[in-house]
Design a protein around this motif. Structure first.
Motif, PDB file in Angstrom:
ATOM      1  N   LEU A  83       8.417  69.133  84.488  1.00 38.85           N
ATOM      2  CA  LEU A  83       9.517  68.655  83.649  1.00 38.85           C
ATOM      3  C   LEU A  83      10.226  69.831  82.970  1.00 38.85           C
ATOM      4  CD1 LEU A  83      11.024  66.288  82.340  1.00 38.85           C
ATOM      5  CD2 LEU A  83       9.286  66.231  80.575  1.00 38.85           C
ATOM      6  N   VAL A  84       9.406  70.751  82.459  1.00 38.16           N
ATOM      7  CA  VAL A  84       9.975  71.914  81.764  1.00 38.16           C
ATOM      8  C   VAL A  84      10.775  72.787  82.734  1.00 38.16           C
ATOM      9  CG1 VAL A  84       9.359  74.038  80.522  1.00 38.16           C
ATOM     10  CG2 VAL A  84       8.191  71.915  79.990  1.00 38.16           C
ATOM     11  N   LEU A  85      10.300  72.871  83.966  1.00 44.31           N
ATOM     12  CA  LEU A  85      10.939  73.757  84.938  1.00 44.31           C
ATOM     13  C   LEU A  85      12.134  73.120  85.665  1.00 44.31           C
ATOM     14  CD1 LEU A  85       7.772  75.422  86.508  1.00 44.31           C
ATOM     15  CD2 LEU A  85       9.342  76.398  84.829  1.00 44.31           C
ATOM     16  N   THR A  86      12.319  71.800  85.476  1.00 42.89           N
ATOM     17  CA  THR A  86      13.438  71.142  86.166  1.00 42.89           C
ATOM     18  C   THR A  86      14.716  71.285  85.343  1.00 42.89           C
ATOM     19  OG1 THR A  86      11.888  69.523  87.031  1.00 42.89           O
ATOM     20  CG2 THR A  86      14.214  68.968  87.231  1.00 42.89           C
ATOM     21  N   ARG A  87      15.775  71.800  86.009  1.00 45.29           N
ATOM     22  CA  ARG A  87      17.058  71.963  85.298  1.00 45.29           C
ATOM     23  C   ARG A  87      17.846  70.662  85.337  1.00 45.29           C
ATOM     24  NH1 ARG A  87      19.663  77.558  87.374  1.00 45.29           N
ATOM     25  NH2 ARG A  87      18.194  78.963  86.406  1.00 45.29           N
ATOM     26  N   PRO A  88      18.528  70.303  84.220  1.00 40.43           N
ATOM     27  CA  PRO A  88      19.384  69.111  84.250  1.00 40.43           C
ATOM     28  C   PRO A  88      20.533  69.310  85.238  1.00 40.43           C
ATOM     29  CG  PRO A  88      19.049  69.897  82.006  1.00 40.43           C
ATOM     30  CD  PRO A  88      18.517  70.951  82.906  1.00 40.43           C
ATOM     31  N   ASP A  89      21.006  68.181  85.860  1.00 42.88           N
ATOM     32  CA  ASP A  89      22.104  68.245  86.835  1.00 42.88           C
ATOM     33  C   ASP A  89      23.465  68.255  86.136  1.00 42.88           C
ATOM     34  OD1 ASP A  89      20.684  68.387  89.089  1.00 42.88           O
ATOM     35  OD2 ASP A  89      20.656  66.230  89.489  1.00 42.88           O
ATOM     36  N   GLY A  90      23.571  68.751  84.996  1.00 40.84           N
ATOM     37  CA  GLY A  90      24.841  68.763  84.254  1.00 40.84           C
ATOM     38  C   GLY A  90      24.619  68.206  82.858  1.00 40.84           C
ATOM     39  N   LEU A  95      18.534  65.486  78.323  1.00 42.18           N
ATOM     40  CA  LEU A  95      17.770  64.500  77.545  1.00 42.18           C
ATOM     41  C   LEU A  95      18.029  64.628  76.049  1.00 42.18           C
ATOM     42  CD1 LEU A  95      15.553  62.319  78.039  1.00 42.18           C
ATOM     43  CD2 LEU A  95      13.870  64.095  77.662  1.00 42.18           C
ATOM     44  N   GLY A  96      18.533  65.796  75.646  1.00 44.32           N
ATOM     45  CA  GLY A  96      18.741  66.044  74.231  1.00 44.32           C
ATOM     46  C   GLY A  96      17.565  66.735  73.577  1.00 44.32           C
ATOM     47  N   LEU A  97      16.591  67.082  74.373  1.00 40.96           N
ATOM     48  CA  LEU A  97      15.418  67.826  73.882  1.00 40.96           C
ATOM     49  C   LEU A  97      15.315  69.124  74.665  1.00 40.96           C
ATOM     50  CD1 LEU A  97      12.729  65.002  73.837  1.00 40.96           C
ATOM     51  CD2 LEU A  97      13.665  66.153  71.832  1.00 40.96           C
ATOM     52  N   SER A  98      14.756  70.155  74.037  1.00 39.33           N
ATOM     53  CA  SER A  98      14.570  71.389  74.799  1.00 39.33           C
ATOM     54  C   SER A  98      13.207  72.006  74.469  1.00 39.33           C
ATOM     55  CB  SER A  98      15.692  72.378  74.494  1.00 39.33           C
ATOM     56  OG  SER A  98      15.667  72.701  73.130  1.00 39.33           O
ATOM     57  N   VAL A  99      12.656  72.713  75.448  1.00 38.66           N
ATOM     58  CA  VAL A  99      11.368  73.409  75.277  1.00 38.66           C
ATOM     59  C   VAL A  99      11.613  74.867  75.626  1.00 38.66           C
ATOM     60  CG1 VAL A  99       8.972  73.564  76.079  1.00 38.66           C
ATOM     61  CG2 VAL A  99      10.077  71.333  75.884  1.00 38.66           C
ATOM     62  N   PHE A 100      11.200  75.774  74.742  1.00 39.73           N
ATOM     63  CA  PHE A 100      11.459  77.213  74.908  1.00 39.73           C
ATOM     64  C   PHE A 100      12.934  77.465  75.237  1.00 39.73           C
ATOM     65  CE2 PHE A 100       6.979  76.785  76.537  1.00 39.73           C
ATOM     66  CZ  PHE A 100       6.388  77.244  75.364  1.00 39.73           C
ATOM     67  N   GLY A 101      13.793  76.710  74.615  1.00 35.96           N
ATOM     68  CA  GLY A 101      15.231  76.903  74.825  1.00 35.96           C
ATOM     69  C   GLY A 101      15.767  76.300  76.104  1.00 35.96           C
ATOM     70  N   ARG A 102      14.910  75.680  76.899  1.00 32.46           N
ATOM     71  CA  ARG A 102      15.363  75.072  78.161  1.00 32.46           C
ATOM     72  C   ARG A 102      15.600  73.588  77.929  1.00 32.46           C
ATOM     73  NH1 ARG A 102      13.810  78.096  82.938  1.00 32.46           N
ATOM     74  NH2 ARG A 102      14.097  76.170  84.110  1.00 32.46           N
ATOM     75  N   ALA A 106      17.031  64.370  81.878  1.00 31.72           N
ATOM     76  CA  ALA A 106      16.727  62.949  81.630  1.00 31.72           C
ATOM     77  C   ALA A 106      16.194  62.305  82.911  1.00 31.72           C
ATOM     78  CB  ALA A 106      17.987  62.225  81.170  1.00 31.72           C
ATOM     79  N   HIS A 107      16.818  62.685  84.048  1.00 32.53           N
ATOM     80  CA  HIS A 107      16.385  62.107  85.317  1.00 32.53           C
ATOM     81  C   HIS A 107      14.947  62.506  85.641  1.00 32.53           C
ATOM     82  CE1 HIS A 107      16.113  62.125  89.792  1.00 32.53           C
ATOM     83  NE2 HIS A 107      16.474  60.871  89.551  1.00 32.53           N
ATOM     84  N   ALA A 108      14.640  63.794  85.407  1.00 32.37           N
ATOM     85  CA  ALA A 108      13.276  64.278  85.674  1.00 32.37           C
ATOM     86  C   ALA A 108      12.281  63.600  84.736  1.00 32.37           C
ATOM     87  CB  ALA A 108      13.222  65.794  85.496  1.00 32.37           C
ATOM     88  N   GLY A 113       7.835  60.534  84.135  1.00 35.34           N
ATOM     89  CA  GLY A 113       7.270  59.512  83.239  1.00 35.34           C
ATOM     90  C   GLY A 113       6.775  58.311  84.033  1.00 35.34           C
ATOM     91  N   SER A 114       7.560  57.909  85.051  1.00 34.31           N
ATOM     92  CA  SER A 114       7.141  56.772  85.887  1.00 34.31           C
ATOM     93  C   SER A 114       5.861  57.099  86.637  1.00 34.31           C
ATOM     94  CB  SER A 114       8.229  56.435  86.903  1.00 34.31           C
ATOM     95  OG  SER A 114       9.416  56.090  86.252  1.00 34.31           O
ATOM     96  N   ILE A 115       5.812  58.328  87.147  1.00 32.36           N
ATOM     97  CA  ILE A 115       4.595  58.736  87.887  1.00 32.36           C
ATOM     98  C   ILE A 115       3.384  58.675  86.958  1.00 32.36           C
ATOM     99  CG2 ILE A 115       3.426  60.684  89.005  1.00 32.36           C
ATOM    100  CD1 ILE A 115       6.114  61.554  90.125  1.00 32.36           C
ATOM    101  N   LEU A 116       3.563  59.214  85.741  1.00 28.63           N
ATOM    102  CA  LEU A 116       2.440  59.269  84.799  1.00 28.63           C
ATOM    103  C   LEU A 116       1.999  57.869  84.372  1.00 28.63           C
ATOM    104  CD1 LEU A 116       0.569  61.150  83.277  1.00 28.63           C
ATOM    105  CD2 LEU A 116       2.209  61.193  81.397  1.00 28.63           C
ATOM    106  N   PHE A 117       2.977  57.019  84.096  1.00 33.65           N
ATOM    107  CA  PHE A 117       2.670  55.646  83.688  1.00 33.65           C
ATOM    108  C   PHE A 117       1.905  54.938  84.818  1.00 33.65           C
ATOM    109  CE2 PHE A 117       4.772  51.962  81.062  1.00 33.65           C
ATOM    110  CZ  PHE A 117       3.512  51.415  80.846  1.00 33.65           C
ATOM    111  N   GLY A 118       2.439  55.064  86.041  1.00 33.12           N
ATOM    112  CA  GLY A 118       1.807  54.411  87.194  1.00 33.12           C
ATOM    113  C   GLY A 118       0.393  54.950  87.423  1.00 33.12           C
TER     114      GLY A 118
END
Lengths: 255, 247
Positions: A83-90, A95-102, A106-108, A113-118
């Motif tokens: 999730l941290v390594l995936t860049r937003p497509d624009g 998502l409105g959140l950032s980690v280490f400035g990244r 939202a799509h990722a 999240g779906s994978i983890l929930f499942g």
């Protein structure tokens, strides 16, 4: 498995339910949780509700399932990293959140999240199966459902000897601790490595002795299994109904 | 189930065995064991006792000849021979490989494709015989060492084995477990071969003693006579059992 406690009627019924059908239900649930459409949280919540009902009916505490969630830790780490390594497509995908400035995508987030929930629901479903069914019966049920005999045998023998191996590892650790703890991390690693190697060699020796013991009693390469109890129609009806409910929750068009 | 027809003999002719690392474990062992005999196979650690008993069941390839009921061990006779000779290993965890005691005791019968109702009856009978009635559903790792040993014995008794071969049966048992096992073995009407260096147990159970040292048969005779020969025992790393244990 819960023991020494007076079980409710549904809990007894669940434990007495046909083992093969319990395995089928668990597999159906795992498939539904894994393949449910991405980001449709309502469906996943309904599946979770069904599972909570299962836990309640079986008189199994949810904390038992939570304890099993440790299995998911490597997956959680990988998903968070992805999730941290995936860049937003624009800008729309941010998502409105950032980690280490990244900024996070939202799509990722929905995808992972779906994978983890499942995955969490799947682990909880399998934990419930393990709580209401003895392992040897799960293995026998898998055999009845067409699981290759070699795999079934591996499961049976691995389960039997995991405890023996664990006890052996514990004795080795006690013996190590009795003679003092290694003074440095490096030496500690060397000692642990030696112990793992020793455990491996002992396991190999044991496997040879076990194979000898099996041959002595007429083993010809096929694991003998006992009589399969007949399928009760009521159990089959309940299983089919529950499978339809599970599939409906997972895939029935909502709008 | 346990109608012992004591008509079997076991004959070893010039049995030799060398392990792949070059260690010679057996050097020309020859002996005959008659039906109903109770033989103590004695010797210090590394004498070749365990190797010898693995030959009795065709587990190790023989350089020499092993005859069970006058039949030499071959791929044709092996299944029948393995039913006649019940081998009980030293460490019960090696032998109890199935997930429940019942399944483990039933293993040999199911391998022989015995009908399931008969399997149930015979397993229940064998478990009752070794003093473990009602413990069929237990997982082996939940049993005490003594119970495990008795469960392994049930696993061979259920096959109606005529010759029981036990490798260090008393190893790791507390006094009560040991006593229970010895009483159980004494009550069985079978040809018995006891590989052990527990001379007290051998003196109590066996009528004949055979001493094996460095792969060679060094003494063979009445147990009373061999076990009272302090010099012979001491020469081969053994110790004379107290007189009260001798028959």
């Amino acid at each position: 498995m819960t023991s020494g406690v007076a079980l409710s009627r549904p809990a007894r019924a669940l434990r007495g339910f046909d083992d093969r059908l319990k395995v089928v239900l668990a597999l159906a649930y795992v498939l539904a949780a894994a393949l449910a459409p991405e980001g449709e949280w309502g469906r996943l919540c309904l599946l979770a509700g069904l599972l909570v009902c299962g836990y309640a009916a079986a008189s199994v505490k949810l904390r038992t399932a939570v304890a099993r969630m440790g299995f998911l830790l490597p997956i959680v780490v990988l998903l968070v990293l992805s999730l941290v390594l995936t860049r937003p497509d624009g800008p729309d995908d941010e998502l409105g959140l950032s980690v280490f400035g990244r900024p996070l995508s939202a799509h990722a987030a929905t995808h992972y999240g779906s994978i983890l929930f499942g995955a969490s629901l799947s682990v909880m479903a399998v934990a419930l199966l393990a709580e209401v069914t003895r392992f040897d019966r799960i293995a026998a049920a898998l055999g009845s459902l067409g699981c290759p005999r070699v795999l079934q045998m591996l499961l049976v023998v691995s389960y039997r000897y995991l405890v023996v191996l664990r006890d052996e590892a514990r004795r080795m650790m006690v013996a190590r601790d009795c003679r003092g703890r290694p003074p440095s991390v490096r030496m500690g690693t060397q000692v642990t490595g030696g112990m793992v190697g020793s455990l491996f060699v002992r396991s190999l020796d044991r496997s040879e002795r076990v194979a000898n013991a099996m041959m002595c009693r007429g083993f010809d390469g096929r694991l003998p299994i006992g009589e399969r109890p007949p399928l009760r129609p009521i159990h089959a009806v309940v299983t089919v109904s529950l499978c339809i409910v599970i599939a409906g929750i997972a895939w029935f068009p909502l709008s | 189930m346990v109608s012992a027809e004591l008509s079997c003999v076991l004959e070893l002719r010039n049995l030799c065995h060398t392990y792949p690392n070059g260690a010679q474990a057996l050097r020309g062992v020859s002996m005959t064991i008659r039906a109903g005999e109770r033989v103590g196979l004695l010797g210090p650690n590394g004498a070749g006792k365990s190797t010898l008993i693995l030959h009795l069941n065709g587990i190790l390839p023989s350089d020499g000849e092993v005859l069970v009921c006058e039949e030499p061990i071959s791929s044709r006779t092996l299944p029948g021979i393995r039913r006649q000779i019940g081998l009980v290993f030293q460490n019960p965890d090696d032998q109890l490989f199935m997930p429940t005691v019942f399944d483990d005791v039933a293993f040999g019968l199911r391998c022989m494709r015995v009908p399931e109702p008969e399997v149930r009856a015979r397993v229940d009978e064998a478990l009752a015989m070794v003093g473990l009635p009602g413990l069929g559903d237990r997982e082996p790792h939940h049993l005490s060492v003594g119970q495990k040993k008795r469960a392994t014995l049930a696993g061979v008794l259920v096959l109606d084995a005529r010759i029981l071969v036990l490798d260090e049966p008393t190893a790791g048992l507390d006094p009560r477990g040991r006593r229970e096992l010895l009483d159980l073995l004494a009550s069985l009407e079978r040809t018995l071969i006891l590989a052990t260096h527990d001379l007290e147990a051998a003196a109590e159970l066996c009528t004949r003693a055979v001493i094996l040292d460095e792969g060679t048969l060094v003494a063979d005779g009445p147990a009373e006579e061999i076990m009272s020969d302090a010099g012979l025992l001491s020469e081969h790393g053994l110790e004379e059992p107290p007189a009260r244990y001798r028959r």
